[in-house]
Every structure is written in C-alpha cells, then in structure tokens.
Design a protein around this motif. Structure first.
Motif, PDB file in Angstrom:
ATOM      1  N   HIS A 104       0.725  -1.156   0.174  1.00 18.79           N
ATOM      2  CA  HIS A 104      -0.066  -0.223  -0.082  1.00 18.79           C
ATOM      3  C   HIS A 104       0.899   1.336   0.009  1.00 18.79           C
ATOM      4  O   HIS A 104       1.977   1.304   0.590  1.00 18.79           O
ATOM      5  CB  HIS A 104      -1.057  -0.060   1.355  1.00 18.79           C
ATOM      6  N   GLU A 105       0.400   2.317  -0.832  1.00 18.02           N
ATOM      7  CA  GLU A 105       1.019   3.713  -0.638  1.00 18.02           C
ATOM      8  C   GLU A 105       0.851   4.177   0.307  1.00 18.02           C
ATOM      9  O   GLU A 105       0.049   3.832   1.386  1.00 18.02           O
ATOM     10  CB  GLU A 105       0.618   4.297  -2.018  1.00 18.02           C
ATOM     11  N   PHE A 106       1.903   5.359   0.640  1.00 16.74           N
ATOM     12  CA  PHE A 106       1.726   6.128   1.978  1.00 16.74           C
ATOM     13  C   PHE A 106       0.440   6.736   2.463  1.00 16.74           C
ATOM     14  O   PHE A 106      -0.203   6.608   3.721  1.00 16.74           O
ATOM     15  CB  PHE A 106       2.820   7.355   1.765  1.00 16.74           C
ATOM     16  N   LEU A 107      -0.365   6.972   1.504  1.00 14.57           N
ATOM     17  CA  LEU A 107      -1.650   7.616   1.902  1.00 14.57           C
ATOM     18  C   LEU A 107      -2.554   6.528   2.375  1.00 14.57           C
ATOM     19  O   LEU A 107      -3.166   6.902   3.352  1.00 14.57           O
ATOM     20  CB  LEU A 107      -2.506   8.333   0.531  1.00 14.57           C
ATOM     21  N   ASP A 108      -2.600   5.181   1.888  1.00 14.30           N
ATOM     22  CA  ASP A 108      -3.406   4.364   2.315  1.00 14.30           C
ATOM     23  C   ASP A 108      -2.885   3.993   3.935  1.00 14.30           C
ATOM     24  O   ASP A 108      -3.731   3.666   4.784  1.00 14.30           O
ATOM     25  CB  ASP A 108      -3.207   2.871   1.730  1.00 14.30           C
ATOM     26  N   VAL A 109      -1.479   4.092   4.142  1.00 16.18           N
ATOM     27  CA  VAL A 109      -1.099   3.730   5.510  1.00 16.18           C
ATOM     28  C   VAL A 109      -1.297   4.806   6.413  1.00 16.18           C
ATOM     29  O   VAL A 109      -1.814   4.662   7.525  1.00 16.18           O
ATOM     30  CB  VAL A 109       0.640   3.500   5.270  1.00 16.18           C
ATOM     31  N   ARG A 110      -1.341   6.295   6.003  1.00 13.84           N
ATOM     32  CA  ARG A 110      -1.836   7.206   6.592  1.00 13.84           C
ATOM     33  C   ARG A 110      -3.094   6.903   7.227  1.00 13.84           C
ATOM     34  O   ARG A 110      -3.657   7.091   8.359  1.00 13.84           O
ATOM     35  CB  ARG A 110      -1.684   8.772   6.013  1.00 13.84           C
ATOM     36  N   HIS A 111      -4.075   6.564   6.204  1.00 11.76           N
ATOM     37  CA  HIS A 111      -5.531   6.461   6.755  1.00 11.76           C
ATOM     38  C   HIS A 111      -5.657   5.226   7.581  1.00 11.76           C
ATOM     39  O   HIS A 111      -6.280   5.254   8.686  1.00 11.76           O
ATOM     40  CB  HIS A 111      -6.365   6.072   5.320  1.00 11.76           C
ATOM     41  N   ALA A 112      -4.856   4.211   7.630  1.00  9.89           N
ATOM     42  CA  ALA A 112      -4.776   2.784   8.567  1.00  9.89           C
ATOM     43  C   ALA A 112      -4.245   3.661  10.000  1.00  9.89           C
ATOM     44  O   ALA A 112      -5.108   3.251  10.881  1.00  9.89           O
ATOM     45  CB  ALA A 112      -3.713   1.899   8.039  1.00  9.89           C
ATOM     46  N   VAL A 113      -3.186   4.576   9.867  1.00 11.73           N
ATOM     47  CA  VAL A 113      -3.023   5.173  11.136  1.00 11.73           C
ATOM     48  C   VAL A 113      -4.143   5.872  11.822  1.00 11.73           C
ATOM     49  O   VAL A 113      -4.184   5.865  12.824  1.00 11.73           O
ATOM     50  CB  VAL A 113      -1.713   5.900  10.934  1.00 11.73           C
ATOM     51  N   ILE A 114      -4.827   6.802  10.850  1.00 12.55           N
ATOM     52  CA  ILE A 114      -5.687   7.620  11.332  1.00 12.55           C
ATOM     53  C   ILE A 114      -6.771   6.702  12.250  1.00 12.55           C
ATOM     54  O   ILE A 114      -7.682   6.965  13.302  1.00 12.55           O
ATOM     55  CB  ILE A 114      -6.431   8.639  10.544  1.00 12.55           C
ATOM     56  N   ALA A 115      -7.259   5.640  11.364  1.00 14.39           N
ATOM     57  CA  ALA A 115      -8.302   4.844  11.840  1.00 14.39           C
ATOM     58  C   ALA A 115      -7.718   4.199  13.138  1.00 14.39           C
ATOM     59  O   ALA A 115      -8.776   3.910  14.001  1.00 14.39           O
ATOM     60  CB  ALA A 115      -8.552   3.484  10.777  1.00 14.39           C
ATOM     61  N   ALA A 116      -6.822   3.708  13.440  1.00 13.24           N
ATOM     62  CA  ALA A 116      -6.368   3.110  14.659  1.00 13.24           C
ATOM     63  C   ALA A 116      -6.428   4.232  15.597  1.00 13.24           C
ATOM     64  O   ALA A 116      -6.831   3.880  16.814  1.00 13.24           O
ATOM     65  CB  ALA A 116      -4.975   2.569  14.278  1.00 13.24           C
ATOM     66  N   SER A 117      -5.837   5.552  15.469  1.00 17.33           N
ATOM     67  CA  SER A 117      -5.798   6.385  16.347  1.00 17.33           C
ATOM     68  C   SER A 117      -7.162   7.083  16.634  1.00 17.33           C
ATOM     69  O   SER A 117      -7.471   7.371  18.072  1.00 17.33           O
ATOM     70  CB  SER A 117      -5.071   7.804  15.370  1.00 17.33           C
TER      71      SER A 117
END
Length: 344
Positions: free
Chosen positions: A190-203
């Motif tokens: 996954h590209e950085f934007l997808d990983v950012r969204h995963a981090v936001i979801a966990a946060s």
C-alpha cells in the motif's frame, strides 16, 4: 598543520573497514562530555541492531557541526565525498520532485555519517527498493504540556490491543524524549496515503476508548492535557528518530526499543549513549524479529471506510504539503472566519 584525526576500525558484513574521524575530541554533548569519537564508538557498539532497524531505507541526517547546542540542519541528499560503500536511492517527495537519499547498508556507513556530524538518523518507513510502499506502520505518541512519559504508557498499551484487533503485532520504543513510538511490520503493498489512513483509523479507535487521555486534534489549541497521536508522521517524507539513534538532548538519550513487559517500569532517561550498548549485550534487541511475520492493513482500512461513511473524513496534512483531496481547511480554529449571522 595536519588536522587531528582517528582511524576507527568498523566491522560489518563485508569485513572490517577503516573510517576516518576528524576532530574526534569535539564535544557534541557538553553536559556528559560526549565527543564525536564517543558517538562513533557508540555506533560501532550497536552497529548490528542499528542497521537492522534503520538500514536499507532512505534516511535523512540531522547534522550538528558544532555540537547539539549549535546550529543544525537536515541532509536529505547524500553528503559529498561519500565512500564507495555508501549508496543512495531516488525517492519521490510530496511535491512530486525526485531526489536521491542516503541508504545505510552497514555500520561503517553510519559511522561515516557521524564523521559528517550526524547526531540523529531519520529513516523512512519504506525500503530502498520499494520506497513508495511502507513496510512499517508507525504511530507517534506525543505527550502534550501537562502530561509526560507516564501518561503515554497506558496509551501505548491500549494501542497495542487496538492493533492486535486489527491483526498487527506492535513493537515499542522510547522516542528519546517524553514520547513513545509504536511500530508494526506490514506487507509493502500500500502507498503512503493508504498507510496514513490506516494510522488515522487506529488513532481514532484509540481516542474513542481513552477520550480523556488521547487526542487526534491537529491544532494544539484543541489538544488539552492529553497524549496527541501524531498521524502525520505516517506521511511520505515524514520521519521520526530511528531505533538506537541518539537524540540531540542534554543527557544524550537514545530512542530505545523495549520489550512490552519493560514498558510500565521504564524511565526514558535511563537509555543513553552510555547505557544502551551494555543493554544490547545483556537484554538483546527487542526488535530483532519485527519483520518475521508482517501483517496487513486491510482491517484498519475497513475501519477508515466505516468512519468516512459515518462522517469522519480526512484530517489536516502538514503545512508544506500540497492541498490534498478531502482535506479540511488549514486554518487554526480560533482564527477561522465565523459565519455572519446576518447572512442567514
């Protein structure tokens, strides 16, 4: 007159290399009296674990030519005069501009970076051979004014549970200051934007569970006395101090990996250039197996989609980023233009 210098032997996967350290007696940390040569020897002592954590990644160098109390600057491109065993890789920045960045493949490369006055190493979350797709999910827990390291500890423990529910195995390290960094190995698909969204979801899930202790508010005026989950560290070209990297603070701390069962009794001031080499010998590297069984962010992306459908969309990006799709206005809430009651 010839300048003072020391030739330091540095072992590695290709045998021993000799790295020249000029001005070895220059004091970098005045309070404990730690010199440039002391820092180089520290890197030699932790070299294997340091490279395992930070190697094979684009890395930015935070350099202090006159010690930690002097001027500093970041090097994203490899400094001139790099030896043949130091390589670089082309990466793409948020501006869409491409540029080479240094890659560390062996301890001698990190020692050479110290020769170039590097104190703090900032590796990307992706590998040199696939720099667009992170193989680490990183979450930075940043205690706000009125909170400290002790406040971040229960937050990190709950975050570990959140990530476990999403199918990820979490690893922990001190930031080297008051915060904590939680990592999880992920498949680089996954590209950085997808990983950012995963981090936001966990946060956001963490914030729901601990609303009095945790915040995802980007604007400082809205955070209060809580631990801020800095989701923007998951962006492309955003980095945090690497594992075993020194920090430019008075007592020469190190961003130190911990085992989870050490966390509740940990004191971040105990992990320094003076203590971490012996700790590695006696305790070992708690991150040694981080990438043995990488997980996926599919479950977290499902949480992201759920939250978007519930009206929780994108969060602000760093100010130097181009305007991103779906991003809210980049204006401090207290300065935002208020609706005119007469116009309604």
């Amino acid at each position: 007159m010839a300048s003072e210098a020391v030739i330091l032997p540095v072992g590695g996967p290709h045998g021993e290399r000799e790295v020249r350290i000029s001005s070895p007696g220059r004091i970098l940390w005045p309070e404990p009296g730690i010199s440039k040569l002391d820092l180089a020897r520290y890197i030699v002592a932790v070299g294997e674990a340091f490279v395992a954590a930070n190697g094979d990644r684009p890395v930015s160098l935070q350099r202090f030519p006159d010690g930690i109390d002097g001027e500093q600057f970041f090097s994203k491109n490899p400094p001139k005069g790099a030896p043949e065993f130091v390589r670089s890789v082309m990466v793409v920045y948020p501006s869409a501009r491409s540029h080479p960045q240094l890659v560390i493949d062996e301890p001698a490369a990190a020692v050479w970076a110290v020769q170039m006055n590097t104190v703090v190493f900032h590796p990307w979350a992706s590998r040199a051979g696939n720099s667009d797709n992170p193989d680490q999910l990183r979450i930075d827990l940043d205690p706000q004014p009125g909170t400290d390291f002790a406040d971040a500890v229960p937050v990190a423990l709950e975050l570990r549970s959140v990530l476990a529910e999403a199918g990820l195995t979490a690893f922990i390290k001190t930031s080297g200051n008051r915060g904590l960094h939680v990592f999880a190995a992920i498949e680089p698909v996954h590209e950085f934007l997808d990983v950012r969204h995963a981090v936001i979801a966990a946060s956001r899930e963490l914030e729901r569970r601990m609303p009095q202790k945790v915040t995802t508010a980007w604007w400082k005026e809205e955070r209060g006395r809580r631990v801020f989950v800095d989701f923007n560290q998951a962006n492309r070209d955003r980095t945090i101090a690497g594992a075993y990297s020194p920090r430019a603070l008075a007592h020469a701390p190190v961003s130190c990996p911990l085992a989870w069962d050490e966390l509740e009794n940990a004191d971040p001031r105990n992990y320094t250039l003076a203590t971490v080499p012996e700790r590695l010998k006696t305790v070992g590297d708690p991150w040694a197996d981080m990438h043995a069984t990488p997980g996926t962010i599919g479950e977290l992306l499902g949480w992201w989609k759920r939250d978007v459908e519930a009206g929780l969309g994108e969060l602000p990006f760093p100010p130097d980023y181009p305007k991103m799709p779906g991003e809210p206005p980049r204006v401090q809430p207290s300065r935002a233009r208020k609706p005119d009651p007469a116009a309604t």
